[in-house]
Scaffold this active site. Structure first.
Site, PDB file in Angstrom:
ATOM      1  CG  PHE A  26       4.294   6.179   4.581  1.00  0.00           C
ATOM      2  CD1 PHE A  26       3.703   6.379   5.821  1.00  0.00           C
ATOM      3  CD2 PHE A  26       3.485   6.071   3.465  1.00  0.00           C
ATOM      4  CE1 PHE A  26       2.321   6.479   5.937  1.00  0.00           C
ATOM      5  CE2 PHE A  26       2.107   6.170   3.576  1.00  0.00           C
ATOM      6  CZ  PHE A  26       1.525   6.374   4.822  1.00  0.00           C
ATOM      7  CG  ASN A 127       8.321  -2.953   3.288  1.00  0.00           C
ATOM      8  OD1 ASN A 127       7.773  -3.743   4.026  1.00  0.00           O
ATOM      9  ND2 ASN A 127       9.043  -1.939   3.745  1.00  0.00           N
ATOM     10  N   PRO A 128       4.555  -2.355   1.807  1.00  0.00           N
ATOM     11  CG  PRO A 128       2.461  -3.332   2.157  1.00  0.00           C
ATOM     12  CD  PRO A 128       3.866  -3.634   1.701  1.00  0.00           C
TER      13      PRO A 128
END
Length: 132
Positions: A26, A127-128
């Site tokens: 991500f 901090n997903p």
């Protein structure tokens, strides 16, 4: 964009060389936009401390914690590509000696499954990704 289709360096005012993002990991948009300013404002919390990051992804937060003076950072993730990405950023930003990456097994994805019984941390941060 959620994932990089090819290795990309995302610029940030907080780290001179930016953050490398490899395919399958991500983008660190929230880390750069939200966590980095908080960490900078509270830099004294990281200096000389041990840090655990849950779900490291690119390693942006772990690397930044190390540049702020953390003496030990354990970066965890369930994605092997994320740990590779974190290690590459740690090397690029010359903090590899501070960061210990650990793969969380799919058989026990609890946040602390890779932590040893005798380990303790001053700071635990996560901090997903918000775009799953």
């Amino acid at each position: 964009m959620i994932h990089a289709s090819e290795p990309t360096v995302v610029p940030t005012a907080h780290l001179e060389k930016g953050i490398l993002v490899i395919p399958g990991v991500f983008y660190p948009s929230e880390a750069i936009g939200w966590a980095f300013p908080f960490m900078k404002e509270n830099a004294s919390l990281f200096k000389g401390k041990s840090v655990m990051e849950i779900g490291t992804g690119t390693g942006a937060i772990s690397v930044y914690a190390a540049t702020l003076g953390a003496t030990r950072v354990v970066a965890t993730d369930i994605n092997p590509k994320a740990l590779e990405n974190c290690n590459r950023n740690a090397e690029r930003l010359e903090v590899a000696d501070v960061i210990d990456t650990r793969l969380v097994p799919k058989t026990d994805i609890s946040a602390y499954s890779v932590i040893r019984d005798d380990e303790a941390f001053d700071i635990i941060i996560s901090n997903p990704p918000y775009s799953l």
